[in-house]
Design an enzyme around this catalytic site. Structure first.
Site, mmCIF file in Angstrom:
data_model
loop_
_atom_site.group_PDB
_atom_site.id
_atom_site.type_symbol
_atom_site.label_atom_id
_atom_site.label_comp_id
_atom_site.label_asym_id
_atom_site.label_seq_id
_atom_site.Cartn_x
_atom_site.Cartn_y
_atom_site.Cartn_z
ATOM 1 N N SER A 77 0.817 -1.217 0.000
ATOM 2 C CA SER A 77 0.000 0.000 0.000
ATOM 3 C C SER A 77 0.845 1.258 0.000
ATOM 4 C CB SER A 77 -0.916 0.015 1.228
ATOM 5 O OG SER A 77 -0.144 -0.001 2.414
ATOM 6 N N GLU A 103 -5.676 -0.700 -7.422
ATOM 7 C CA GLU A 103 -4.661 0.144 -8.057
ATOM 8 C C GLU A 103 -3.632 -0.751 -8.748
ATOM 9 O OE1 GLU A 103 -4.353 4.161 -5.334
ATOM 10 O OE2 GLU A 103 -3.336 2.389 -4.598
#
Length: 490
Positions: free
Chosen positions: A106, A139
């Site tokens: 992340s 993403e």
């Protein structure tokens, strides 16, 4: 997170091997995922046969060698660069040449992870959001060496799994963890300057801004150890850029071990018997005086519509120096990033009351206001009474530049615009990421287009002038589109 990703892949029809360095953890995860499939079947969301088949695709394994035939390997291990580098370097010696590596990091640079590999082009970010089975956003993050074909394959794979993928470049925070920083940072600054208590700011952001959770309750849910660490990581990665400056308030919470819900205390007290504080709202006031609504702005039109609904008589007048209404001696205007006191001084309108941005002035139930120091108490009461008569629950904040929703939306849009300007992602990807990854009511760039780039630019400029800080510098993309007379999405 690992189990959630495995559940998504198995549901999509893939055989999935699960490996964990803790003995028995993979077997336990498989049992848990199969139980989730069974629950979905019980609720009628999938058939019993589909649940059985998806569960059968899950295979717990015990060593890296068992992954030799994998076509895609996704890790969800500890957020540590060296650990991720070692894992993928070890896997390179085991898997075939066509195996794709999709890191679920992340915040760690995909470029840095790939630097330890012989074939870094096969590595890209495959960043899911928690809980992976429910959150739509993924993403797809390209490092400096990532092959575009690999990123495109992962994009198509995530889409085939029912997700909404967005491309991003490997820069600190990618899209969501970067663009979201102002949502926390501006709220923390408001609190530090005594604008209002936590519960009131949270209520304004929910009820006027349309955000699903207020910033303080959201930070408590995430955990301050995690949220503060991400803020620090992004701040350091951008070489201490003031836009990402961590907050001393949150530092104190972390130092005290008050991590939020997980520890029982954060901004709020979650211990047994604790009483949740209530937002501070203004006592009922009477709308005393003649009412005039000025111009045809969204705020003015919504106020007129609401006044008509409650049968309160008023007159209309052309736009006049940004004011949207008058009642008696009081003047109401939407904040432009200046404090009410400064704006009153510079315009010569002493009895000035500023209102905050609302997601939709027509339907919003709450509204924040700030009152100029020069304003007569009776004028402030009349202005508040007018808004209350129009159906708003009014929260009075201290006279802070930009109020709460307006300055937050302006800064979210500014950060998203900077990400687009720096080639991290497209404007469409930025908006999709923030809607789907953190449940914002609207993408920040679409929101800026709706509010108007001239307004956003003015608010940022006035915030910068008020604070004298580089924190509020205006993104070149906003400047360029403003001078071209265009919207961000034009």
């Amino acid at each position: 997170m690992g189990a959630g990703i495995a559940q998504v892949a198995a549901a999509a029809g893939h055989p999935v091997k699960l490996l964990d360095n803790r003995p028995g953890a993979a077997e336990k995860a498989v049992e848990g995922i199969r139980a989730q499939f069974a629950k979905l079947a019980e609720k009628g969301k999938i058939s019993a046969e589909a649940a059985q088949a998806a569960g059968a695709r899950l295979i717990p394994v015990e060593q890296l060698a068992d992954l030799a035939d994998a076509g895609l390997i996704t890790e969800a291990i500890v957020e540590n660069l060296e650990a991720k580098q070692k894992l993928y370097a070890d896997l390179e010696a085991i898997v075939g040449p066509d195996c794709i590596f999709g890191t679920n990091t992340s915040s760690i640079s995909v470029t840095a992870i790939g630097a330890a590999l012989k074939r870094p082009e096969r590595l890209a970010g495959l960043h899911f959001f928690n809980p992976a089975p429910l959150m739509a956003l993924v993403e797809i993050v390209s490092g400096l060496a990532t092959d575009q074909a690999i990123a495109d394959t992962l994009f198509a794979t995530a889409a085939a799994w029912g997700k909404t993928p967005v491309h991003a470049k490997s820069t600190p925070g990618f899209i969501v963890n970067r663009v979201a920083r102002p949502y926390y940072a501006e709220a923390l600054r408001l609190a530090q300057e005594g604008a209002a208590d936590y519960a009131t700011i949270d209520a304004v952001m929910r009820e006027a801004g349309g955000f699903r959770m207020g910033p303080f309750e959201l930070m408590d849910m995430i955990g301050h150890d995690v949220n503060f660490a991400v803020t620090n990581s992004v701040w350091r990665a951008f070489y201490n850029d003031q836009r990402f400056l961590p907050s001393l308030i949150q530092q104190e919470l972390v130092d005290a071990g008050f991590y939020g819900k997980k520890s029982g205390r954060g901004f709020y007290d979650y211990r047994e018997g604790a009483v949740r504080p209530t937002p501070r709202i203004e006592a009922a006031q009477a709308p005393v005086g003649k009412i005039t609504v000025y111009g045809e702005s969204g705020a003015a039109e919504a106020l007129a519509e609401r006044l008509e609904t409650c049968s309160l008589s008023f007159s209309r007048a052309p736009a006049n120096d940004g004011r949207i209404a008058e009642i008696g001696r009081a003047v109401l205007a939407v904040t432009d990033g200046r404090s009410a006191t400064q704006r009153a001084f510079e315009t010569g309108v002493a009895n000035l009351v500023l209102i905050d941005l609302a997601r939709d002035y027509t339907t919003a139930g709450w509204l924040a206001v700030a009152v100029a120091e020069q304003c007569e108490p009776e004028a402030a009461q009349a202005a508040i009474g007018l808004l209350q008569a129009a159906g708003f629950t009014v929260c009075r904040l201290a006279d802070i530049p930009g109020l709460a929703v307006m300055r937050t939306v302006a800064m979210l849009a500014n950060e998203a615009a900077d990400a687009v300007n720096q080639g991290v992602c497209s404007a469409t990807a930025a908006d999709s990421a923030m809607r789907l990854g953190v449940n914002y009511p609207q993408g920040p760039l679409a929101w800026a287009d709706q509010v108007g780039l001239p307004t956003i630019r003015t608010v940022l400029a006035n915030l910068g002038a008020s604070y004298g800080e580089d924190r509020y510098r205006i993104s070149p993309l906003i400047q360029r589109q403003f001078f071209a007379g265009k919207k961000i999405h034009d």
